[in-house]
Design a protein around this motif. Sequence first.
Motif, PDB file in Angstrom:
ATOM      1  N   SER A   1      -7.292 -75.881  38.118  1.00  0.00           N
ATOM      2  CA  SER A   1      -5.971 -75.408  38.558  1.00  0.00           C
ATOM      3  C   SER A   1      -5.720 -75.755  40.016  1.00  0.00           C
ATOM      4  O   SER A   1      -4.578 -75.969  40.419  1.00  0.00           O
ATOM      5  CB  SER A   1      -5.866 -73.887  38.375  1.00  0.00           C
ATOM      6  N   ASN A   2      -6.783 -75.806  40.812  1.00  0.00           N
ATOM      7  CA  ASN A   2      -6.639 -76.154  42.225  1.00  0.00           C
ATOM      8  C   ASN A   2      -6.407 -77.650  42.436  1.00  0.00           C
ATOM      9  O   ASN A   2      -5.890 -78.046  43.478  1.00  0.00           O
ATOM     10  CB  ASN A   2      -7.878 -75.722  43.018  1.00  0.00           C
ATOM     11  N   THR A   3      -6.781 -78.470  41.459  1.00  0.00           N
ATOM     12  CA  THR A   3      -6.675 -79.919  41.647  1.00  0.00           C
ATOM     13  C   THR A   3      -5.551 -80.560  40.848  1.00  0.00           C
ATOM     14  O   THR A   3      -5.266 -81.734  41.062  1.00  0.00           O
ATOM     15  CB  THR A   3      -8.005 -80.615  41.276  1.00  0.00           C
ATOM     16  N   THR A   4      -4.943 -79.821  39.929  1.00  0.00           N
ATOM     17  CA  THR A   4      -3.861 -80.396  39.119  1.00  0.00           C
ATOM     18  C   THR A   4      -2.766 -79.366  38.899  1.00  0.00           C
ATOM     19  O   THR A   4      -3.006 -78.160  38.992  1.00  0.00           O
ATOM     20  CB  THR A   4      -4.399 -80.901  37.759  1.00  0.00           C
ATOM     21  N   ASP A   5      -1.590 -79.843  38.613  1.00  0.00           N
ATOM     22  CA  ASP A   5      -0.473 -78.949  38.318  1.00  0.00           C
ATOM     23  C   ASP A   5      -0.383 -78.631  36.829  1.00  0.00           C
ATOM     24  O   ASP A   5       0.443 -77.830  36.417  1.00  0.00           O
ATOM     25  CB  ASP A   5       0.848 -79.575  38.782  1.00  0.00           C
ATOM     26  N   LEU A   6      -1.222 -79.264  36.009  1.00  0.00           N
ATOM     27  CA  LEU A   6      -1.202 -79.026  34.574  1.00  0.00           C
ATOM     28  C   LEU A   6      -1.756 -77.646  34.260  1.00  0.00           C
ATOM     29  O   LEU A   6      -2.751 -77.219  34.832  1.00  0.00           O
ATOM     30  CB  LEU A   6      -2.019 -80.087  33.844  1.00  0.00           C
ATOM     31  N   VAL A   7      -1.086 -76.934  33.346  1.00  0.00           N
ATOM     32  CA  VAL A   7      -1.546 -75.612  32.929  1.00  0.00           C
ATOM     33  C   VAL A   7      -1.682 -75.640  31.420  1.00  0.00           C
ATOM     34  O   VAL A   7      -0.698 -75.836  30.725  1.00  0.00           O
ATOM     35  CB  VAL A   7      -0.551 -74.506  33.348  1.00  0.00           C
ATOM     36  N   PRO A   8      -2.847 -75.469  30.892  1.00  0.00           N
ATOM     37  CA  PRO A   8      -4.141 -75.345  31.563  1.00  0.00           C
ATOM     38  C   PRO A   8      -4.640 -76.716  32.030  1.00  0.00           C
ATOM     39  O   PRO A   8      -4.196 -77.746  31.514  1.00  0.00           O
ATOM     40  CB  PRO A   8      -5.047 -74.780  30.471  1.00  0.00           C
ATOM     41  N   PRO A   9      -5.557 -76.729  32.975  1.00  0.00           N
ATOM     42  CA  PRO A   9      -6.145 -78.006  33.369  1.00  0.00           C
ATOM     43  C   PRO A   9      -6.813 -78.653  32.156  1.00  0.00           C
ATOM     44  O   PRO A   9      -7.327 -77.948  31.286  1.00  0.00           O
ATOM     45  CB  PRO A   9      -7.186 -77.614  34.422  1.00  0.00           C
ATOM     46  N   PRO A  10      -6.805 -79.962  32.069  1.00  0.00           N
ATOM     47  CA  PRO A  10      -7.375 -80.643  30.896  1.00  0.00           C
ATOM     48  C   PRO A  10      -8.818 -80.215  30.604  1.00  0.00           C
ATOM     49  O   PRO A  10      -9.652 -80.134  31.498  1.00  0.00           O
ATOM     50  CB  PRO A  10      -7.330 -82.121  31.289  1.00  0.00           C
ATOM     51  N   GLY A  11      -9.044 -79.888  29.322  1.00  0.00           N
ATOM     52  CA  GLY A  11     -10.381 -79.536  28.873  1.00  0.00           C
ATOM     53  C   GLY A  11     -10.827 -78.124  29.185  1.00  0.00           C
ATOM     54  O   GLY A  11     -11.982 -77.783  28.965  1.00  0.00           O
ATOM     55  N   THR A  12      -9.910 -77.270  29.670  1.00  0.00           N
ATOM     56  CA  THR A  12     -10.328 -75.915  30.036  1.00  0.00           C
ATOM     57  C   THR A  12      -9.617 -74.820  29.242  1.00  0.00           C
ATOM     58  O   THR A  12     -10.048 -73.678  29.272  1.00  0.00           O
ATOM     59  CB  THR A  12     -10.079 -75.641  31.527  1.00  0.00           C
ATOM     60  N   GLY A  13      -8.528 -75.161  28.548  1.00  0.00           N
ATOM     61  CA  GLY A  13      -7.754 -74.165  27.806  1.00  0.00           C
ATOM     62  C   GLY A  13      -7.918 -74.328  26.311  1.00  0.00           C
ATOM     63  O   GLY A  13      -8.133 -75.426  25.806  1.00  0.00           O
ATOM     64  N   CYS A  14      -7.808 -73.213  25.596  1.00  0.00           N
ATOM     65  CA  CYS A  14      -7.961 -73.250  24.151  1.00  0.00           C
ATOM     66  C   CYS A  14      -6.687 -73.760  23.475  1.00  0.00           C
ATOM     67  O   CYS A  14      -5.634 -73.895  24.100  1.00  0.00           O
ATOM     68  CB  CYS A  14      -8.318 -71.867  23.627  1.00  0.00           C
ATOM     69  N   GLN A  15      -6.812 -74.042  22.198  1.00  0.00           N
ATOM     70  CA  GLN A  15      -5.683 -74.505  21.380  1.00  0.00           C
ATOM     71  C   GLN A  15      -4.590 -73.435  21.399  1.00  0.00           C
ATOM     72  O   GLN A  15      -4.868 -72.255  21.256  1.00  0.00           O
ATOM     73  CB  GLN A  15      -6.178 -74.729  19.950  1.00  0.00           C
ATOM     74  N   GLY A  16      -3.357 -73.837  21.621  1.00  0.00           N
ATOM     75  CA  GLY A  16      -2.241 -72.906  21.633  1.00  0.00           C
ATOM     76  C   GLY A  16      -2.119 -72.112  22.932  1.00  0.00           C
ATOM     77  O   GLY A  16      -1.475 -71.065  22.958  1.00  0.00           O
ATOM     78  N   PHE A  17      -2.693 -72.602  24.001  1.00  0.00           N
ATOM     79  CA  PHE A  17      -2.633 -71.915  25.287  1.00  0.00           C
ATOM     80  C   PHE A  17      -1.179 -71.832  25.754  1.00  0.00           C
ATOM     81  O   PHE A  17      -0.467 -72.824  25.772  1.00  0.00           O
ATOM     82  CB  PHE A  17      -3.481 -72.684  26.315  1.00  0.00           C
ATOM     83  N   ASP A  18      -0.729 -70.645  26.127  1.00  0.00           N
ATOM     84  CA  ASP A  18       0.635 -70.428  26.602  1.00  0.00           C
ATOM     85  C   ASP A  18       0.614 -70.333  28.128  1.00  0.00           C
ATOM     86  O   ASP A  18       0.105 -69.356  28.686  1.00  0.00           O
ATOM     87  CB  ASP A  18       1.200 -69.141  26.009  1.00  0.00           C
ATOM     88  N   PRO A  19       1.152 -71.349  28.833  1.00  0.00           N
ATOM     89  CA  PRO A  19       1.118 -71.330  30.302  1.00  0.00           C
ATOM     90  C   PRO A  19       1.768 -70.085  30.916  1.00  0.00           C
ATOM     91  O   PRO A  19       1.365 -69.645  31.989  1.00  0.00           O
ATOM     92  CB  PRO A  19       1.894 -72.585  30.697  1.00  0.00           C
ATOM     93  N   LYS A  20       2.735 -69.476  30.223  1.00  0.00           N
ATOM     94  CA  LYS A  20       3.407 -68.290  30.749  1.00  0.00           C
ATOM     95  C   LYS A  20       2.485 -67.062  30.733  1.00  0.00           C
ATOM     96  O   LYS A  20       2.707 -66.115  31.471  1.00  0.00           O
ATOM     97  CB  LYS A  20       4.672 -67.994  29.946  1.00  0.00           C
ATOM     98  N   ARG A  21       1.467 -67.113  29.878  1.00  0.00           N
ATOM     99  CA  ARG A  21       0.531 -65.996  29.777  1.00  0.00           C
ATOM    100  C   ARG A  21      -0.832 -66.343  30.393  1.00  0.00           C
ATOM    101  O   ARG A  21      -1.805 -65.638  30.181  1.00  0.00           O
ATOM    102  CB  ARG A  21       0.363 -65.607  28.314  1.00  0.00           C
ATOM    103  N   SER A  22      -0.861 -67.405  31.164  1.00  0.00           N
ATOM    104  CA  SER A  22      -2.090 -67.852  31.804  1.00  0.00           C
ATOM    105  C   SER A  22      -2.624 -66.769  32.739  1.00  0.00           C
ATOM    106  O   SER A  22      -1.848 -66.025  33.345  1.00  0.00           O
ATOM    107  CB  SER A  22      -1.816 -69.124  32.614  1.00  0.00           C
ATOM    108  N   PRO A  23      -3.949 -66.672  32.881  1.00  0.00           N
ATOM    109  CA  PRO A  23      -4.505 -65.707  33.833  1.00  0.00           C
ATOM    110  C   PRO A  23      -4.042 -65.968  35.272  1.00  0.00           C
ATOM    111  O   PRO A  23      -4.083 -65.071  36.101  1.00  0.00           O
ATOM    112  CB  PRO A  23      -6.018 -65.897  33.722  1.00  0.00           C
ATOM    113  N   LEU A  24      -3.596 -67.193  35.531  1.00  0.00           N
ATOM    114  CA  LEU A  24      -3.104 -67.528  36.876  1.00  0.00           C
ATOM    115  C   LEU A  24      -1.590 -67.693  36.907  1.00  0.00           C
ATOM    116  O   LEU A  24      -1.043 -68.269  37.849  1.00  0.00           O
ATOM    117  CB  LEU A  24      -3.784 -68.824  37.364  1.00  0.00           C
ATOM    118  N   ALA A  25      -0.883 -67.177  35.894  1.00  0.00           N
ATOM    119  CA  ALA A  25       0.578 -67.283  35.852  1.00  0.00           C
ATOM    120  C   ALA A  25       1.166 -66.564  37.062  1.00  0.00           C
ATOM    121  O   ALA A  25       0.670 -65.534  37.506  1.00  0.00           O
ATOM    122  CB  ALA A  25       1.119 -66.670  34.569  1.00  0.00           C
ATOM    123  N   GLY A  26       2.202 -67.122  37.627  1.00  0.00           N
ATOM    124  CA  GLY A  26       2.851 -66.527  38.779  1.00  0.00           C
ATOM    125  C   GLY A  26       2.241 -66.944  40.101  1.00  0.00           C
ATOM    126  O   GLY A  26       2.669 -66.478  41.155  1.00  0.00           O
TER     127      GLY A  26
END
Length: 148
Positions: free
Chosen positions: A71-96
């Motif tokens: 998350s510190n190195t890319t603007d993609l949410v989730p960063p590639p290879g770190t989020g599960c299938q169906g990850f919702d960026p709005k409900r990310s632990p780092l949302a906001g």
Amino acid sequence: MTEQQPTPEDDEVITVDQTDKRSIVPFIAAAVLAVVVLGAIVAGGLLSPAEKNVTESDKITAAVRNFVEGSNTTDLVPPPGTGCQGFDPKRSPLAGRPAGKTVEITKLENPAVDGNRGKATVTVKIDGAETTSTWNLTRSGDKWLVCN
């Protein structure tokens, strides 16, 4: 003043016994012991490599750290290879999180595993403000991924 020279009668004859024989046996024994110890260390490394000693809690901790570092190195949410299938960026632990602000993990506690699901209590600092939340993870193969 002159010193008196010792007379030959005053000289005591000292006999040195040079028949003491030294042995190489202690050196050979030490070398054999060193070879046995090194052999045991190598055998232990081959039979039980360190990467097999990683616990599920360690893997969960690594997954959370990878998510934050990504998350510190890319603007993609989730960063590639770190989020599960169906990850919702709005409900990310780092949302906001404010754009461009670096996230720092200050505390990661209680990583727990229940089958293919895991949780950890994570405290992050963003721009000086700390927040604590429970992060959910899912196992995919032998890798843990952050979910929401």
